[in-house]
Design an enzyme around this catalytic site. Structure first.
Site, PDB file in Angstrom:
ATOM      1  N   CYS A  35       0.807  -1.216   0.000  1.00 13.27           N
ATOM      2  CA  CYS A  35       0.000   0.000   0.000  1.00 13.27           C
ATOM      3  C   CYS A  35       0.847   1.276   0.000  1.00 13.27           C
ATOM      4  CB  CYS A  35      -0.906   0.020   1.226  1.00 13.27           C
ATOM      5  SG  CYS A  35       0.065  -0.028   2.738  1.00 13.27           S
ATOM      6  N   CYS A 104      -0.939  -5.263   6.875  1.00 12.97           N
ATOM      7  CA  CYS A 104      -0.635  -4.075   7.689  1.00 12.97           C
ATOM      8  C   CYS A 104       0.203  -4.454   8.906  1.00 12.97           C
ATOM      9  CB  CYS A 104      -1.909  -3.396   8.152  1.00 12.97           C
ATOM     10  SG  CYS A 104      -3.078  -3.105   6.823  1.00 12.97           S
TER      11      CYS A 104
HETATM   12  S1  FES Z   1      -3.235  -0.241   4.351  1.00 10.76           S
HETATM   13 FE1  FES Z   1      -1.108   0.238   4.443  1.00 10.76          FE
HETATM   14  S2  FES Z   1      -0.398  -0.538   6.307  1.00 10.76           S
HETATM   15 FE2  FES Z   1      -2.518  -0.894   6.299  1.00 10.76          FE
END
Ligand code: FES
Length: 125
Positions: A35, A104
């Site tokens: 992400c 995450c």
């Molecule tokens: S969406 Fe990036 S660390 Fe959780």
């Protein structure tokens, strides 16, 4: 069933140990390739123990909860005990994360371990 465990919500809403240590003994920064979020851990070490730990998390709520939990798990522990903290262990301590949020949890222990590596390399170990 709620999306996030009570522990995740608590650590997200009241994150512990947030901040930066200016004269840190070790700093570890990691980015999440999934992400693009980032996390930096700062540690102070005394007598082979984590005397203080702080972090900055540029990430989602789960990543904030993960960093808060990691900081609590690390504080007061020896270097070897901290090395044994894994991302899976952190997710378990938080009462689990939804499967699509498991990535995450990957930042927390990794950033802490990098801070330990940084500390040890500065000491020439
Ligand atoms: S969406 Fe990036 S660390 Fe959780």
């Amino acid at each position: 069933m709620p999306f996030y465990s009570e522990k995740v919500m608590d650590h997200f809403q009241n994150p512990r140990n947030v901040g930066e240590i200016k004269d840190a003994d070790g700093v570890g920064e990691v980015g999440n390739p999934v992400c693009g979020d980032m996390m930096t851990f700062y540690i102070k070490v005394k007598d082979n123990r984590i005397e203080d730990v702080k972090y900055k998390t540029f990430g989602c709520g789960a990543a904030i909860a993960v960093s808060s939990m990691v900081s609590e798990m690390a504080k007061g522990k020896t270097i070897d005990e901290v090395k044994a903290i894994t991302n899976d262990l952190v997710a378990k301590e938080l009462g689990g994360l939804p499967s699509h949020k498991m990535h995450c949890s990957n930042l927390g222990a990794d950033a802490l371990h990098k801070a330990i590596e940084n500390y040890l390399s500065k000491k020439g170990k």
